[in-house]
Every structure is written in structure tokens, then in C-alpha cells.
Design an enzyme around this catalytic site. Structure first.
Site, PDB file in Angstrom:
ATOM      1  CE  LYS A  94       8.225   3.327   8.534  1.00  0.00           C
ATOM      2  NZ  LYS A  94       7.060   2.463   8.404  1.00  0.00           N
ATOM      3  CB  THR A 137       8.547  -0.713  10.251  1.00  0.00           C
ATOM      4  OG1 THR A 137       8.662  -2.039   9.752  1.00  0.00           O
ATOM      5  CG2 THR A 137       9.904  -0.240  10.767  1.00  0.00           C
ATOM      6  CE  LYS A 195      11.840  -3.414   9.624  1.00  0.00           C
ATOM      7  NZ  LYS A 195      11.659  -4.205   8.455  1.00  0.00           N
ATOM      8  CG  LEU A 227      -2.091   0.684  10.195  1.00  0.00           C
ATOM      9  CD1 LEU A 227      -2.621   1.118  11.550  1.00  0.00           C
ATOM     10  CD2 LEU A 227      -3.042   1.094   9.072  1.00  0.00           C
ATOM     11  N   PRO A 228       1.330   2.418   7.820  1.00  0.00           N
ATOM     12  CG  PRO A 228       0.685   3.909   6.141  1.00  0.00           C
ATOM     13  CD  PRO A 228       0.135   3.049   7.235  1.00  0.00           C
TER      14      PRO A 228
HETATM   15  P1  NAD Z   1       1.324   0.406   2.222  1.00  0.00           P
HETATM   16  O1  NAD Z   1       1.316   1.880   2.167  1.00  0.00           O
HETATM   17  O2  NAD Z   1       1.308  -0.394   0.955  1.00  0.00           O
HETATM   18  O3  NAD Z   1       0.085  -0.107   3.122  1.00  0.00           O
HETATM   19  C1  NAD Z   1      -0.427   0.569   4.243  1.00  0.00           C
HETATM   20  C2  NAD Z   1      -1.941   0.499   4.176  1.00  0.00           C
HETATM   21  O4  NAD Z   1      -2.485   1.101   5.354  1.00  0.00           O
HETATM   22  C3  NAD Z   1      -2.534   1.258   2.985  1.00  0.00           C
HETATM   23  O5  NAD Z   1      -3.321   0.392   2.189  1.00  0.00           O
HETATM   24  C4  NAD Z   1      -3.351   2.370   3.643  1.00  0.00           C
HETATM   25  O6  NAD Z   1      -4.527   2.715   2.921  1.00  0.00           O
HETATM   26  C5  NAD Z   1      -3.679   1.755   4.984  1.00  0.00           C
HETATM   27  N1  NAD Z   1      -4.053   2.715   6.018  1.00  0.00           N
HETATM   28  C6  NAD Z   1      -3.404   3.856   6.388  1.00  0.00           C
HETATM   29  N2  NAD Z   1      -4.063   4.466   7.394  1.00  0.00           N
HETATM   30  C7  NAD Z   1      -5.153   3.693   7.666  1.00  0.00           C
HETATM   31  C8  NAD Z   1      -6.222   3.791   8.596  1.00  0.00           C
HETATM   32  N3  NAD Z   1      -6.321   4.837   9.442  1.00  0.00           N
HETATM   33  N4  NAD Z   1      -7.172   2.840   8.593  1.00  0.00           N
HETATM   34  C9  NAD Z   1      -7.099   1.793   7.715  1.00  0.00           C
HETATM   35  N5  NAD Z   1      -6.119   1.647   6.811  1.00  0.00           N
HETATM   36  C10 NAD Z   1      -5.148   2.580   6.782  1.00  0.00           C
HETATM   37  O7  NAD Z   1       2.599  -0.002   3.112  1.00  0.00           O
HETATM   38  P2  NAD Z   1       3.329  -1.435   3.180  1.00  0.00           P
HETATM   39  O8  NAD Z   1       4.433  -1.482   2.188  1.00  0.00           O
HETATM   40  O9  NAD Z   1       2.297  -2.504   3.202  1.00  0.00           O
HETATM   41  O10 NAD Z   1       4.014  -1.308   4.615  1.00  0.00           O
HETATM   42  C11 NAD Z   1       3.268  -1.454   5.824  1.00  0.00           C
HETATM   43  C12 NAD Z   1       4.248  -1.453   6.988  1.00  0.00           C
HETATM   44  O11 NAD Z   1       5.172  -2.534   6.826  1.00  0.00           O
HETATM   45  C13 NAD Z   1       5.087  -0.178   7.095  1.00  0.00           C
HETATM   46  O12 NAD Z   1       5.223   0.165   8.436  1.00  0.00           O
HETATM   47  C14 NAD Z   1       6.421  -0.588   6.457  1.00  0.00           C
HETATM   48  O13 NAD Z   1       7.515   0.144   6.963  1.00  0.00           O
HETATM   49  C15 NAD Z   1       6.510  -2.048   6.883  1.00  0.00           C
HETATM   50  N6  NAD Z   1       7.349  -2.885   6.015  1.00  0.00           N
HETATM   51  C16 NAD Z   1       7.227  -2.819   4.661  1.00  0.00           C
HETATM   52  C17 NAD Z   1       8.029  -3.631   3.865  1.00  0.00           C
HETATM   53  C18 NAD Z   1       7.927  -3.601   2.360  1.00  0.00           C
HETATM   54  O14 NAD Z   1       8.785  -4.200   1.687  1.00  0.00           O
HETATM   55  N7  NAD Z   1       6.912  -2.951   1.781  1.00  0.00           N
HETATM   56  C19 NAD Z   1       8.943  -4.525   4.465  1.00  0.00           C
HETATM   57  C20 NAD Z   1       9.019  -4.595   5.852  1.00  0.00           C
HETATM   58  C21 NAD Z   1       8.198  -3.771   6.622  1.00  0.00           C
END
Ligand code: NAD
Length: 291
Positions: free
Chosen positions: A244, A94, A169, A65-66
Site C-alpha cells: 500500500k 496513511t 511517511k 482510517l484505511p
Molecule cells: P484497520 O483496517 O484495522 O482499521 C481501520 C478501521 O477504520 C476499521 O476498524 C474500520 O471499520 C474503520 N472505518 C473504516 N471506514 C470508516 C468510517 N467511514 N467510519 C468509521 N470507521 C471506519 O487498519 P489499521 O491497521 O488500524 O490501519 C489504519 C491506518 O494506519 C491505515 O491508513 C494504515 O495504512 C496505517 N498504518 C497501519 C500500520 C499497521 O501496522 N497496521 C502501521 C502504520 C500505519
């Protein structure tokens, strides 16, 4: 067959859930976004109607999740109430160390085992199953989480107690953010002093200034191995995500009474880049601000 509830199928979660399916797990998926959910179903996951629907009857729950507030709400409002006794929880998002520890303590209080398992590696690593997981939790919880995480990554490392995965991390990414800023300002200065960038790279990459931001991810196009700089700073690790992580790092530093002047400077510079509307570019585009 082990059934896993997967909540949060965005950029990262989508590929991770698909890799669980490929490794023989039954995945029950839920996301607030229909588009994200549809992609997961296409990859072989079962569609759940809600978090509770995904979780009931599952052996484990993976969340991606975000931010901390989403993780706290999803577990408190739905997961804890719907999960059967013995269900293992893995949060791969994260988030801030304090919320990670709070949610894990609440899970333990209810008799569940839970780990924080944030990842290193971006969307390509999530799709390719080559993420690195840094895991916080008890030895017993880690042992149960390891096979599930191994299905989504190439390395799974136990970082210690609850919250230590998040601590590892953000410490790693604070070092990365600061070293990228230092690499960018150094290349900009070298050029202003009349040094050819390739010549400076050839010297510094085998001297004491060498670092990953230079030799694996050089911020100048045409210098060093292929990197987002060679592709107009598209793809890679977005400025917004680095910002972030730096905010989480400086917040944790305040709580731990740790002095992080370089981390704070990096945060301020990435904030400037984001304010200029460059949040979507790769974080090595910092060099454009410093040139
Ligand atoms: P994203 O925004 O693409 O995905 C998050 C998903 O969570 C979305 O599809 C959203 O609809 C869903 N969501 C939010 N609240 C919800 C709820 N209450 N119930 C169900 N679904 C819900 O984000 P991402 O890029 O996939 O990143 C996810 C996590 O991974 C974050 O914490 C980010 O910091 C971490 N991260 C991302 C990357 C990257 O390169 N994108 C790399 C390392 C870590």
C-alpha cells in the site's frame, strides 16, 4: 477535560484511543465495526452512535482510517458539519499526499485547523504508546496537536506544511521497501556464492553495505537481533501494508515528476509476493521470493 472524538478503532486506532484514555482524555469513539467499537469502550472510551455524534461537542477529532477515500468521506460527509468552531482535526491514517492536502484545505476553508499526522511503528507501538508521528500543517496547528499526539507516541516531528507528514511517511517507507529487497537479494546471493549467512552478516553489518533492514530487522532467521524472520515471518509489518505504502509513493512520485526506479521495482516485487497469497506475512519474507 479535553474531549477527543476518535474515528477508526481498528488494529492501530484501538490502541491509540486507549492511550488517550490512559492520559486523561475523554474519548468519544466511533467505528463502523461493532467489534472494534466494543474493544474501545472496554478500554474506557465512550460509545458514539455515529461520526457526527462523536464529533459534536469534542475539542479535537482524531481519525485512523484505511485510505484517502475514507478520510475524505468522513470529513466531508460528517466531521465538517458536526464540529464546533475551533475543533482541531488530526488525521493519523496513511493516505495519499494529494487527498491529505485537499481535505486540510477544505477544513481551513471552513475555519478549522487540521494536521496530517501519519505514524511510523506498527500495532505494538500503537498499543504501547511509542509511535513516531510525522506532522504536516501550520506552526499553530502543530502546537495544538503536539500534546495529543505525545499521549500516543514517543516522537512527534513537524515535517512542514499540510501533506508533508504523508510525504515524509511514504518517502521513508519507499526507502525501507527498497532497502529490504536489496538486503534479501544480497543474502540470497551470498548463500549461493557459498558464504555462511552469519559470516556475511558479521562482515557487511560493519561495512559499507550496512543498513537498518539488515542490522535491526534481518530477513534471515537466526541472524542478527530477534525479528519476524525468527517467528516464521508472523507479526511485524505486513506485505500488504508495505505494498500500500509503495503504491502511494510511486503515485506521489508520478505527480511530482520524480524518478523512483528502485521504489517501482520494490512495488512490483511486493505485488508479486501479495499475488502469491503472502500479503499477511511480514515484509521481510521477501527473501522467500528471492531465494
Ligand atoms: P484497520 O483496517 O484495522 O482499521 C481501520 C478501521 O477504520 C476499521 O476498524 C474500520 O471499520 C474503520 N472505518 C473504516 N471506514 C470508516 C468510517 N467511514 N467510519 C468509521 N470507521 C471506519 O487498519 P489499521 O491497521 O488500524 O490501519 C489504519 C491506518 O494506519 C491505515 O491508513 C494504515 O495504512 C496505517 N498504518 C497501519 C500500520 C499497521 O501496522 N497496521 C502501521 C502504520 C500505519
Amino acid at each position: 477535560m479535553t474531549c477527543i472524538a476518535f474515528i477508526g478503532l481498528g488494529n492501530m486506532g484501538g490502541g491509540m484511543a486507549a492511550n488517550l484514555v490512559k492520559n486523561g482524555y475523554v474519548v468519544r469513539a466511533f467505528d463502523l465495526s461493532d467489534v472494534a467499537l466494543a474493544k474501545a469502550v472496554e478500554a474506557g472510551a465512550q460509545r458514539a452512535a455515529s461520526v457526527a455524534d462523536a464529533v459534536s461537542g469534542a475539542d479535537a477529532v482524531v481519525t485512523m482510517l484505511p485510505a484517502g477515500k475514507h478520510v475524505d468521506a468522513v470529513y466531508s460527509d460528517a466531521v465538517f458539519g458536526a464540529a464546533a468552531p475551533g475543533t482541531l482535526f488530526l488525521d493519523c491514517s496513511t493516505i495519499d499526499v494529494a487527498t491529505a492536502r485537499k481535505v486540510i484545505a477544505a477544513a481551513v476553508e471552513r475555519g478549522f485547523e487540521m494536521v496530517d499526522a501519519p505514524v511510523s511503528g506498527g500495532i505494538a507501538a500503537a498499543n504501547g504508546g511509542t509511535l513516531t508521528f510525522m506532522v504536516g500543517g501550520t506552526d499553530a496547528a502543530f502546537a495544538k496537536a503536539q500534546p495529543i499526539l505525545s499521549a500516543m507516541g514517543k516522537a512527534v516531528i513537524h515535517a512542514g506544511d499540510a501533506g508533508n507528514g504523508q510525504a515524509a511517511k511514504i518517502c521513508n517507507n519507499m526507502l525501507l521497501g527498497a532497502s529490504m529487497v536489496a538486503t534479501c537479494e544480497t543474502f540470497a546471493m551470498a548463500q549461493k556464492l557459498g558464504l555462511d549467512p552469519q559470516t556475511f552478516y558479521d562482515i557487511s553489518s560493519v561495512s559499507s553495505g550496512q543498513c537498518w533492514s539488515m542490522t535491526s530487522y534481518c530477513p534471515l532467521p537466526g541472524v542478527g537481533p530477534q525479528s519476524p524472520a525468527d517467528n516464521g515471518y508472523q507479526g511485524g509489518f505486513a506485505v500488504a501494508l508495505m505494498l500500500k505504502d509503495l503504491k502511494l509513493a510511486t503515485e506521489a512520485a508520478q505527480q511530482a515528476n520524480a524518478a523512483v526506479p528502485m521504489g517501482q521495482a520494490a512495488e512490483a516485487l511486493y505485488q508479486m509476493l501479495a499475488n502469491k497469497g503472502e500479503g499477511g506475512k511480514d515484509f521481510s519474507s521477501m527473501i522467500e521470493l528471492l531465494k
